[in-house]
Scaffold this motif. Structure first.
Motif, PDB file in Angstrom:
ATOM      1  N   ARG A 164       0.867  -1.172   0.000  1.00 23.17           N
ATOM      2  CA  ARG A 164       0.000   0.000   0.000  1.00 23.17           C
ATOM      3  C   ARG A 164       0.905   1.223   0.000  1.00 23.17           C
ATOM      4  O   ARG A 164       1.860   1.278   0.775  1.00 23.17           O
ATOM      5  CB  ARG A 164      -0.842  -0.038   1.284  1.00 23.17           C
ATOM      6  CG  ARG A 164      -1.743   1.133   1.509  1.00 23.17           C
ATOM      7  CD  ARG A 164      -2.623   0.879   2.730  1.00 23.17           C
ATOM      8  NE  ARG A 164      -1.917   1.068   3.998  1.00 23.17           N
ATOM      9  CZ  ARG A 164      -1.638   2.256   4.527  1.00 23.17           C
ATOM     10  NH1 ARG A 164      -1.981   3.368   3.906  1.00 23.17           N
ATOM     11  NH2 ARG A 164      -1.008   2.350   5.689  1.00 23.17           N
ATOM     12  N   LEU A 165       0.612   2.177  -0.870  1.00 22.89           N
ATOM     13  CA  LEU A 165       1.407   3.404  -0.906  1.00 22.89           C
ATOM     14  C   LEU A 165       1.017   4.272   0.294  1.00 22.89           C
ATOM     15  O   LEU A 165      -0.122   4.715   0.403  1.00 22.89           O
ATOM     16  CB  LEU A 165       1.156   4.158  -2.213  1.00 22.89           C
ATOM     17  CG  LEU A 165       2.000   5.414  -2.427  1.00 22.89           C
ATOM     18  CD1 LEU A 165       3.487   5.076  -2.520  1.00 22.89           C
ATOM     19  CD2 LEU A 165       1.551   6.159  -3.683  1.00 22.89           C
ATOM     20  N   ALA A 166       1.966   4.488   1.210  1.00 19.24           N
ATOM     21  CA  ALA A 166       1.641   5.180   2.459  1.00 19.24           C
ATOM     22  C   ALA A 166       2.156   6.615   2.505  1.00 19.24           C
ATOM     23  O   ALA A 166       1.646   7.427   3.266  1.00 19.24           O
ATOM     24  CB  ALA A 166       2.192   4.399   3.655  1.00 19.24           C
ATOM     25  N   GLY A 167       3.188   6.942   1.718  1.00 20.58           N
ATOM     26  CA  GLY A 167       3.705   8.303   1.769  1.00 20.58           C
ATOM     27  C   GLY A 167       5.151   8.399   1.325  1.00 20.58           C
ATOM     28  O   GLY A 167       5.620   7.580   0.533  1.00 20.58           O
ATOM     29  N   VAL A 168       5.843   9.405   1.870  1.00 23.59           N
ATOM     30  CA  VAL A 168       7.227   9.670   1.483  1.00 23.59           C
ATOM     31  C   VAL A 168       8.106   9.862   2.723  1.00 23.59           C
ATOM     32  O   VAL A 168       7.619  10.202   3.803  1.00 23.59           O
ATOM     33  CB  VAL A 168       7.349  10.936   0.595  1.00 23.59           C
ATOM     34  CG1 VAL A 168       6.762  10.698  -0.780  1.00 23.59           C
ATOM     35  CG2 VAL A 168       6.705  12.148   1.264  1.00 23.59           C
ATOM     36  N   MET A 169       9.377   9.634   2.531  1.00 24.00           N
ATOM     37  CA  MET A 169      10.357   9.766   3.617  1.00 24.00           C
ATOM     38  C   MET A 169      11.612  10.411   3.062  1.00 24.00           C
ATOM     39  O   MET A 169      11.926  10.259   1.887  1.00 24.00           O
ATOM     40  CB  MET A 169      10.671   8.366   4.140  1.00 24.00           C
ATOM     41  CG  MET A 169      11.749   8.285   5.201  1.00 24.00           C
ATOM     42  SD  MET A 169      13.434   8.141   4.553  1.00 24.00           S
ATOM     43  CE  MET A 169      14.134   6.987   5.713  1.00 24.00           C
ATOM     44  N   SER A 207       7.462  11.293   6.444  1.00 29.02           N
ATOM     45  CA  SER A 207       8.420  10.853   7.444  1.00 29.02           C
ATOM     46  C   SER A 207       9.713  11.649   7.297  1.00 29.02           C
ATOM     47  O   SER A 207      10.446  11.485   6.322  1.00 29.02           O
ATOM     48  CB  SER A 207       8.679   9.353   7.260  1.00 29.02           C
ATOM     49  OG  SER A 207       9.793   8.910   8.008  1.00 29.02           O
ATOM     50  N   ALA A 208       9.954  12.550   8.250  1.00 29.16           N
ATOM     51  CA  ALA A 208      11.133  13.422   8.163  1.00 29.16           C
ATOM     52  C   ALA A 208      11.484  13.888   9.558  1.00 29.16           C
ATOM     53  O   ALA A 208      10.617  14.028  10.415  1.00 29.16           O
ATOM     54  CB  ALA A 208      10.855  14.620   7.266  1.00 29.16           C
ATOM     55  N   GLY A 221       5.877  20.253   7.975  1.00 32.35           N
ATOM     56  CA  GLY A 221       4.697  19.422   7.754  1.00 32.35           C
ATOM     57  C   GLY A 221       4.884  17.929   7.932  1.00 32.35           C
ATOM     58  O   GLY A 221       4.021  17.143   7.536  1.00 32.35           O
ATOM     59  N   ALA A 222       6.001  17.512   8.557  1.00 32.49           N
ATOM     60  CA  ALA A 222       6.190  16.077   8.799  1.00 32.49           C
ATOM     61  C   ALA A 222       5.037  15.525   9.643  1.00 32.49           C
ATOM     62  O   ALA A 222       4.576  16.179  10.580  1.00 32.49           O
ATOM     63  CB  ALA A 222       7.517  15.829   9.514  1.00 32.49           C
ATOM     64  N   THR A 223       4.600  14.323   9.309  1.00 34.03           N
ATOM     65  CA  THR A 223       3.578  13.643  10.120  1.00 34.03           C
ATOM     66  C   THR A 223       4.210  12.605  11.034  1.00 34.03           C
ATOM     67  O   THR A 223       3.598  12.187  12.008  1.00 34.03           O
ATOM     68  CB  THR A 223       2.548  12.928   9.231  1.00 34.03           C
ATOM     69  OG1 THR A 223       3.231  11.917   8.459  1.00 34.03           O
ATOM     70  CG2 THR A 223       1.856  13.906   8.288  1.00 34.03           C
ATOM     71  N   HIS A 224       5.433  12.166  10.689  1.00 31.86           N
ATOM     72  CA  HIS A 224       6.146  11.163  11.473  1.00 31.86           C
ATOM     73  C   HIS A 224       7.600  11.590  11.630  1.00 31.86           C
ATOM     74  O   HIS A 224       8.261  11.862  10.625  1.00 31.86           O
ATOM     75  CB  HIS A 224       6.079   9.790  10.796  1.00 31.86           C
ATOM     76  CG  HIS A 224       4.698   9.195  10.806  1.00 31.86           C
ATOM     77  ND1 HIS A 224       3.673   9.698  10.032  1.00 31.86           N
ATOM     78  CD2 HIS A 224       4.181   8.160  11.515  1.00 31.86           C
ATOM     79  CE1 HIS A 224       2.565   8.994  10.278  1.00 31.86           C
ATOM     80  NE2 HIS A 224       2.848   8.060  11.160  1.00 31.86           N
TER      81      HIS A 224
END
Ligand SMILES: *Cc1c(COP(=O)(O)O)cnc(C)c1O
Length: 239
Positions: A164-169, A207-208, A221-224
């Motif tokens: 599943r495509l969840a985002g970027v890091m 993720s950053a 704007g990092a979420t993780h």
């Protein structure tokens, strides 16, 4: 409380305070930022203490170390993130314990993770690791797809069974236009994320940010955020 548990509790409180302050400064809600504690080089006993202290997300960067640690902690209510460069021959092991892989950066790895996840009957959240050393061309030294390769790789993940495509890091780059400018790098990642989410709204993880630059990441704007040494202590050597 043991000395170690008290030390981890104090470190965690400091990191949570840093995240909370960064959220206030950015006008964001603290619950929009998830703390992932990077437990690499530290033992399963520390992971257990962290779980007792309320940590729910942990990350590792080497399968040889992560697989036995995750096994020893299988009874804990933890979500496991894999954040290190990943060889295709480790995919089968990683999908057994990892819920998210943050270092997806090439089609061959997508294929390996997909078939491994299918075989294990699992669905793995995949974050595309973006290398910001340059805008196009070959992968960065520490892994990652260049920004101009993100769209194509995202389509491969979206079409892959078991993934599943969840985002970027990203990891703040040491060279190129963003060297020494983590805030600008994370801002670029955020732009890439916004473009990705226009096509796939569920791919919303950004993720950053690590111990040294979590404030810049939250501002961008990092979420993780992925925090190791600020919670567990300095690791011996460079890892
Ligand atoms: C080790 C590591 C971290 C955590 O780094 P600290 O500086 O210890 O907070 C975050 N992300 C990745 C990919 C790592 O390998």
């Amino acid at each position: 409380m043991t000395d170690r548990k008290a030390q981890l509790a104090a470190n965690l409180a400091r990191v949570e305070e840093r995240i909370a302050r960064a959220c206030v400064a950015a006008g964001r809600a603290p619950e929009d930022v998830t703390l992932i504690v990077v437990t690499k080089t530290y033992p399963a006993e520390d992971v257990r203490l962290l779980a007792e202290l309320g940590v729910r997300h942990v990350a590792e960067n080497r399968d040889q170390e992560a697989a036995p640690k995750a096994e020893a902690c299988a009874d804990l209510p933890l979500t496991w993130h894999f954040v290190g460069q990943l060889q295709t021959n480790k995919a089968r092991s990683v999908v057994r314990y990892a819920d998210f892989v943050h270092s997806v950066d090439r089609p061959r790895l997508v294929a390996a993770l997909s078939s491994a996840a299918e075989r294990e009957g699992r669905r793995i959240g995949c974050l595309l690791q973006v290398a910001l050393d340059r805008e196009s061309g070959a992968a960065g030294q520490r892994g990652g797809v260049a920004p101009d390769g993100v769209e194509e790789l995202a389509a491969e993940v979206a079409a892959a069974p078991g993934l599943r495509l969840a985002g970027v890091m990203t990891v703040a780059p040491l060279s190129g236009p963003y060297a020494g400018r983590p805030g600008a790098a994370f801002g670029r990642l955020r732009e890439i994320s916004t473009r990705l989410q226009a096509g796939d709204p569920a791919a919303n993880m950004v993720s950053a940010g690590m111990s040294a630059d979590l404030e810049e990441a939250v501002a961008a704007g990092a979420t993780h955020v992925r925090i190791g040494s600020a919670v567990l202590g300095d690791r011996p050597g460079l890892r």
